[in-house]
Design a protein around this motif. Structure first.
Motif, PDB file in Angstrom:
ATOM      1  N   PRO A 144       0.798  -1.244   0.000  1.00 37.86           N
ATOM      2  CA  PRO A 144       0.000   0.000   0.000  1.00 37.86           C
ATOM      3  C   PRO A 144       0.824   1.284   0.000  1.00 37.86           C
ATOM      4  O   PRO A 144       0.507   2.237  -0.711  1.00 37.86           O
ATOM      5  N   VAL A 145       1.904   1.321   0.789  1.00 37.27           N
ATOM      6  CA  VAL A 145       2.702   2.548   0.865  1.00 37.27           C
ATOM      7  C   VAL A 145       3.395   2.812  -0.470  1.00 37.27           C
ATOM      8  O   VAL A 145       3.385   3.943  -0.985  1.00 37.27           O
ATOM      9  N   PHE A 146       3.993   1.764  -1.054  1.00 37.86           N
ATOM     10  CA  PHE A 146       4.648   1.948  -2.352  1.00 37.86           C
ATOM     11  C   PHE A 146       3.621   2.246  -3.436  1.00 37.86           C
ATOM     12  O   PHE A 146       3.920   2.988  -4.385  1.00 37.86           O
ATOM     13  N   HIS A 147       2.416   1.694  -3.294  1.00 35.55           N
ATOM     14  CA  HIS A 147       1.344   1.991  -4.252  1.00 35.55           C
ATOM     15  C   HIS A 147       1.083   3.494  -4.289  1.00 35.55           C
ATOM     16  O   HIS A 147       0.975   4.101  -5.365  1.00 35.55           O
ATOM     17  N   LEU A 148       0.994   4.104  -3.124  1.00 38.49           N
ATOM     18  CA  LEU A 148       0.774   5.552  -3.059  1.00 38.49           C
ATOM     19  C   LEU A 148       1.951   6.307  -3.664  1.00 38.49           C
ATOM     20  O   LEU A 148       1.769   7.295  -4.383  1.00 38.49           O
ATOM     21  N   LEU A 149       3.175   5.857  -3.360  1.00 42.84           N
ATOM     22  CA  LEU A 149       4.367   6.510  -3.896  1.00 42.84           C
ATOM     23  C   LEU A 149       4.389   6.440  -5.419  1.00 42.84           C
ATOM     24  O   LEU A 149       4.703   7.430  -6.094  1.00 42.84           O
ATOM     25  N   PHE A 150       4.048   5.289  -5.963  1.00 42.37           N
ATOM     26  CA  PHE A 150       4.066   5.119  -7.417  1.00 42.37           C
ATOM     27  C   PHE A 150       3.009   5.995  -8.084  1.00 42.37           C
ATOM     28  O   PHE A 150       3.263   6.612  -9.123  1.00 42.37           O
ATOM     29  N   GLN A 151       1.838   6.054  -7.479  1.00 44.45           N
ATOM     30  CA  GLN A 151       0.795   6.905  -8.052  1.00 44.45           C
ATOM     31  C   GLN A 151       1.180   8.372  -7.976  1.00 44.45           C
ATOM     32  O   GLN A 151       0.869   9.153  -8.871  1.00 44.45           O
ATOM     33  N   GLY A 152       1.903   8.737  -6.917  1.00 41.97           N
ATOM     34  CA  GLY A 152       2.422  10.102  -6.850  1.00 41.97           C
ATOM     35  C   GLY A 152       3.429  10.371  -7.945  1.00 41.97           C
ATOM     36  O   GLY A 152       3.477  11.466  -8.524  1.00 41.97           O
ATOM     37  N   MET A 153       4.249   9.363  -8.267  1.00 44.56           N
ATOM     38  CA  MET A 153       5.206   9.495  -9.368  1.00 44.56           C
ATOM     39  C   MET A 153       4.479   9.669 -10.702  1.00 44.56           C
ATOM     40  O   MET A 153       4.875  10.500 -11.529  1.00 44.56           O
TER      41      MET A 153
END
Length: 374
Positions: free
Chosen positions: A262-271
């Motif tokens: 979940p945390v990396f999911h948010l980071l990737f979507q921010g990218m």
């Protein structure tokens, strides 16, 4: 004025070109699914390499011609290249800009809906506001955006590759080793390169950093790999779910759900949102610079920041309604192929003929020879 740094002369143009082409479809994987997945794993890699080579060649020629003629906006550049027919490119570029901004807006809306349950229009409006803010302050603001978003983007892509291949690498390798038809890889690569190659024209304001033709050519050659490397790595990860990932509207979101981080999911979507922001800013900034040149010629003054923001707002508002009316998949599938043929006719072919001839005539060796003859 201080001499431009090596980074500004050789690397920044490639990062800016990446910013112009990564956009809504590339960053989300949708363009990769549309043009490369149908040719299979091996054929898709070949198509990606074809697109990368095309980008390097056309960027090198475009940058070299812009440096030789001192034309750092697309209006002036095509005034030299096409003469009285330069207006044809202007029309094509307006169509292109509205379409890609609609794609970016649709992608931002889809991300906001998938991650936070927002109405699609909310994500679109947030993106458009960001584009308008960065383009309002001219070259330096946009160049800083290209630089820092690039660091963020390459870092997140590197983590993504590590996470996917560590969990699903065996599956991807097995699919790569399974023979499948590679039909259409050349057409897919050329089509993808064709409608994205206009990115070389979008970033012409950065050509002012070149101090020699060598700078221009080296920066152009590097632009292809700098722009396509994240796409190649992303494609390799996508193969773990070949072939059905080709039907996903947001392949990135599909793979992130499979990772269940979940945390990396948010980071990737921010990218992805950052990639949409820099791509949209590149397209709108090119229009602002085109208008700024005309403003400078007529009024002997610089285009005010308030006018830059107003121009961006006018372009973006129209694109919002297109993004709200059509979906991401339909926009890419139906609109981009036509643009590829259009830019082939009004940009690539003239560059490879008239542009190469103009460069040859401006060759330093030829100039010296003509001077000696005189």
């Amino acid at each position: 004025m201080s001499r431009p740094s090596t980074f500004q002369r050789l690397i920044l143009p490639g990062l800016a070109f990446k910013a112009a082409v990564i956009g809504g479809g590339y960053a989300t994987g949708r363009e990769l699914a549309e043009y490369f997945i149908p040719s299979g794993p091996q054929g898709g890699v070949l198509a990606i390499l074809v697109a990368m080579l095309c980008w390097s060649v056309i960027c090198a020629l475009t940058f070299a011609l812009a440096h030789a003629t001192r034309r750092f906006d697309y209006r002036s550049f095509f005034g030299d290249l096409l003469g009285p027919f330069a207006f044809v490119f202007e029309i094509a570029y307006v169509v292109f800009m509205v379409l890609i901004l609609a794609v970016f807006g649709a992608a931002a809306g889809a991300i906001g809906e998938a991650m936070f349950g927002w109405p699609k229009l909310a994500g679109t409006l947030l993106l458009m506001l960001g584009i308008g803010a960065f383009t309002a302050f001219g070259n330096h603001s946009v160049e800083r955006l290209f630089k820092w978003v690039s660091f963020f983007l390459y870092g997140v892509y590197a983590l993504f590759v590590v996470f996917v291949l560590s969990s699903f690498g065996d599956r991807a390798l097995a699919i790569f080793q399974t023979p499948v038809p590679t039909d259409g890889w050349l057409a897919g690569g050329l089509t993808y390169a064709g409608y994205n190659i206009v990115g070389a024209v979008i970033i012409l304001p950065l050509a002012r950093h070149f101090t020699s033709r060598r700078d221009a050519v080296v920066a152009g050659v590097l632009a292809g790999p700098l722009a396509m490397l994240p796409g190649l790595l992303f494609f390799v990860c996508m193969i773990a779910w070949y072939p059905y990932i080709g039907a996903e509207a947001l392949p990135s979101d599909y793979m992130l759900r499979k990772l269940d981080m979940p945390v990396f999911h948010l980071l990737f979507q921010g990218m992805i949102f950052s990639a949409l922001l820099e791509s949209g800013a590149a397209a709108v900034h090119a229009t602002n610079e085109r208008i700024a040149v005309a403003w400078r010629e007529r009024r002997k003054a610089e285009l005010p920041n308030a006018w830059r923001f107003a121009i961006a707002a006018a372009v973006l508002v129209g694109s919002i309604f297109i993004a709200d009316r059509f979906g991401l998949v339909a926009l890419i599938a139906q609109g981009y192929r036509g643009l590829a043929y259009l830019f082939l006719a009004v940009y690539v072919l003239p560059l490879l003929t008239i542009g190469v001839w103009q460069l040859w005539r401006r060759s330093p060796r030829l100039a010296v020879a003509q001077s000696n003859e005189a």
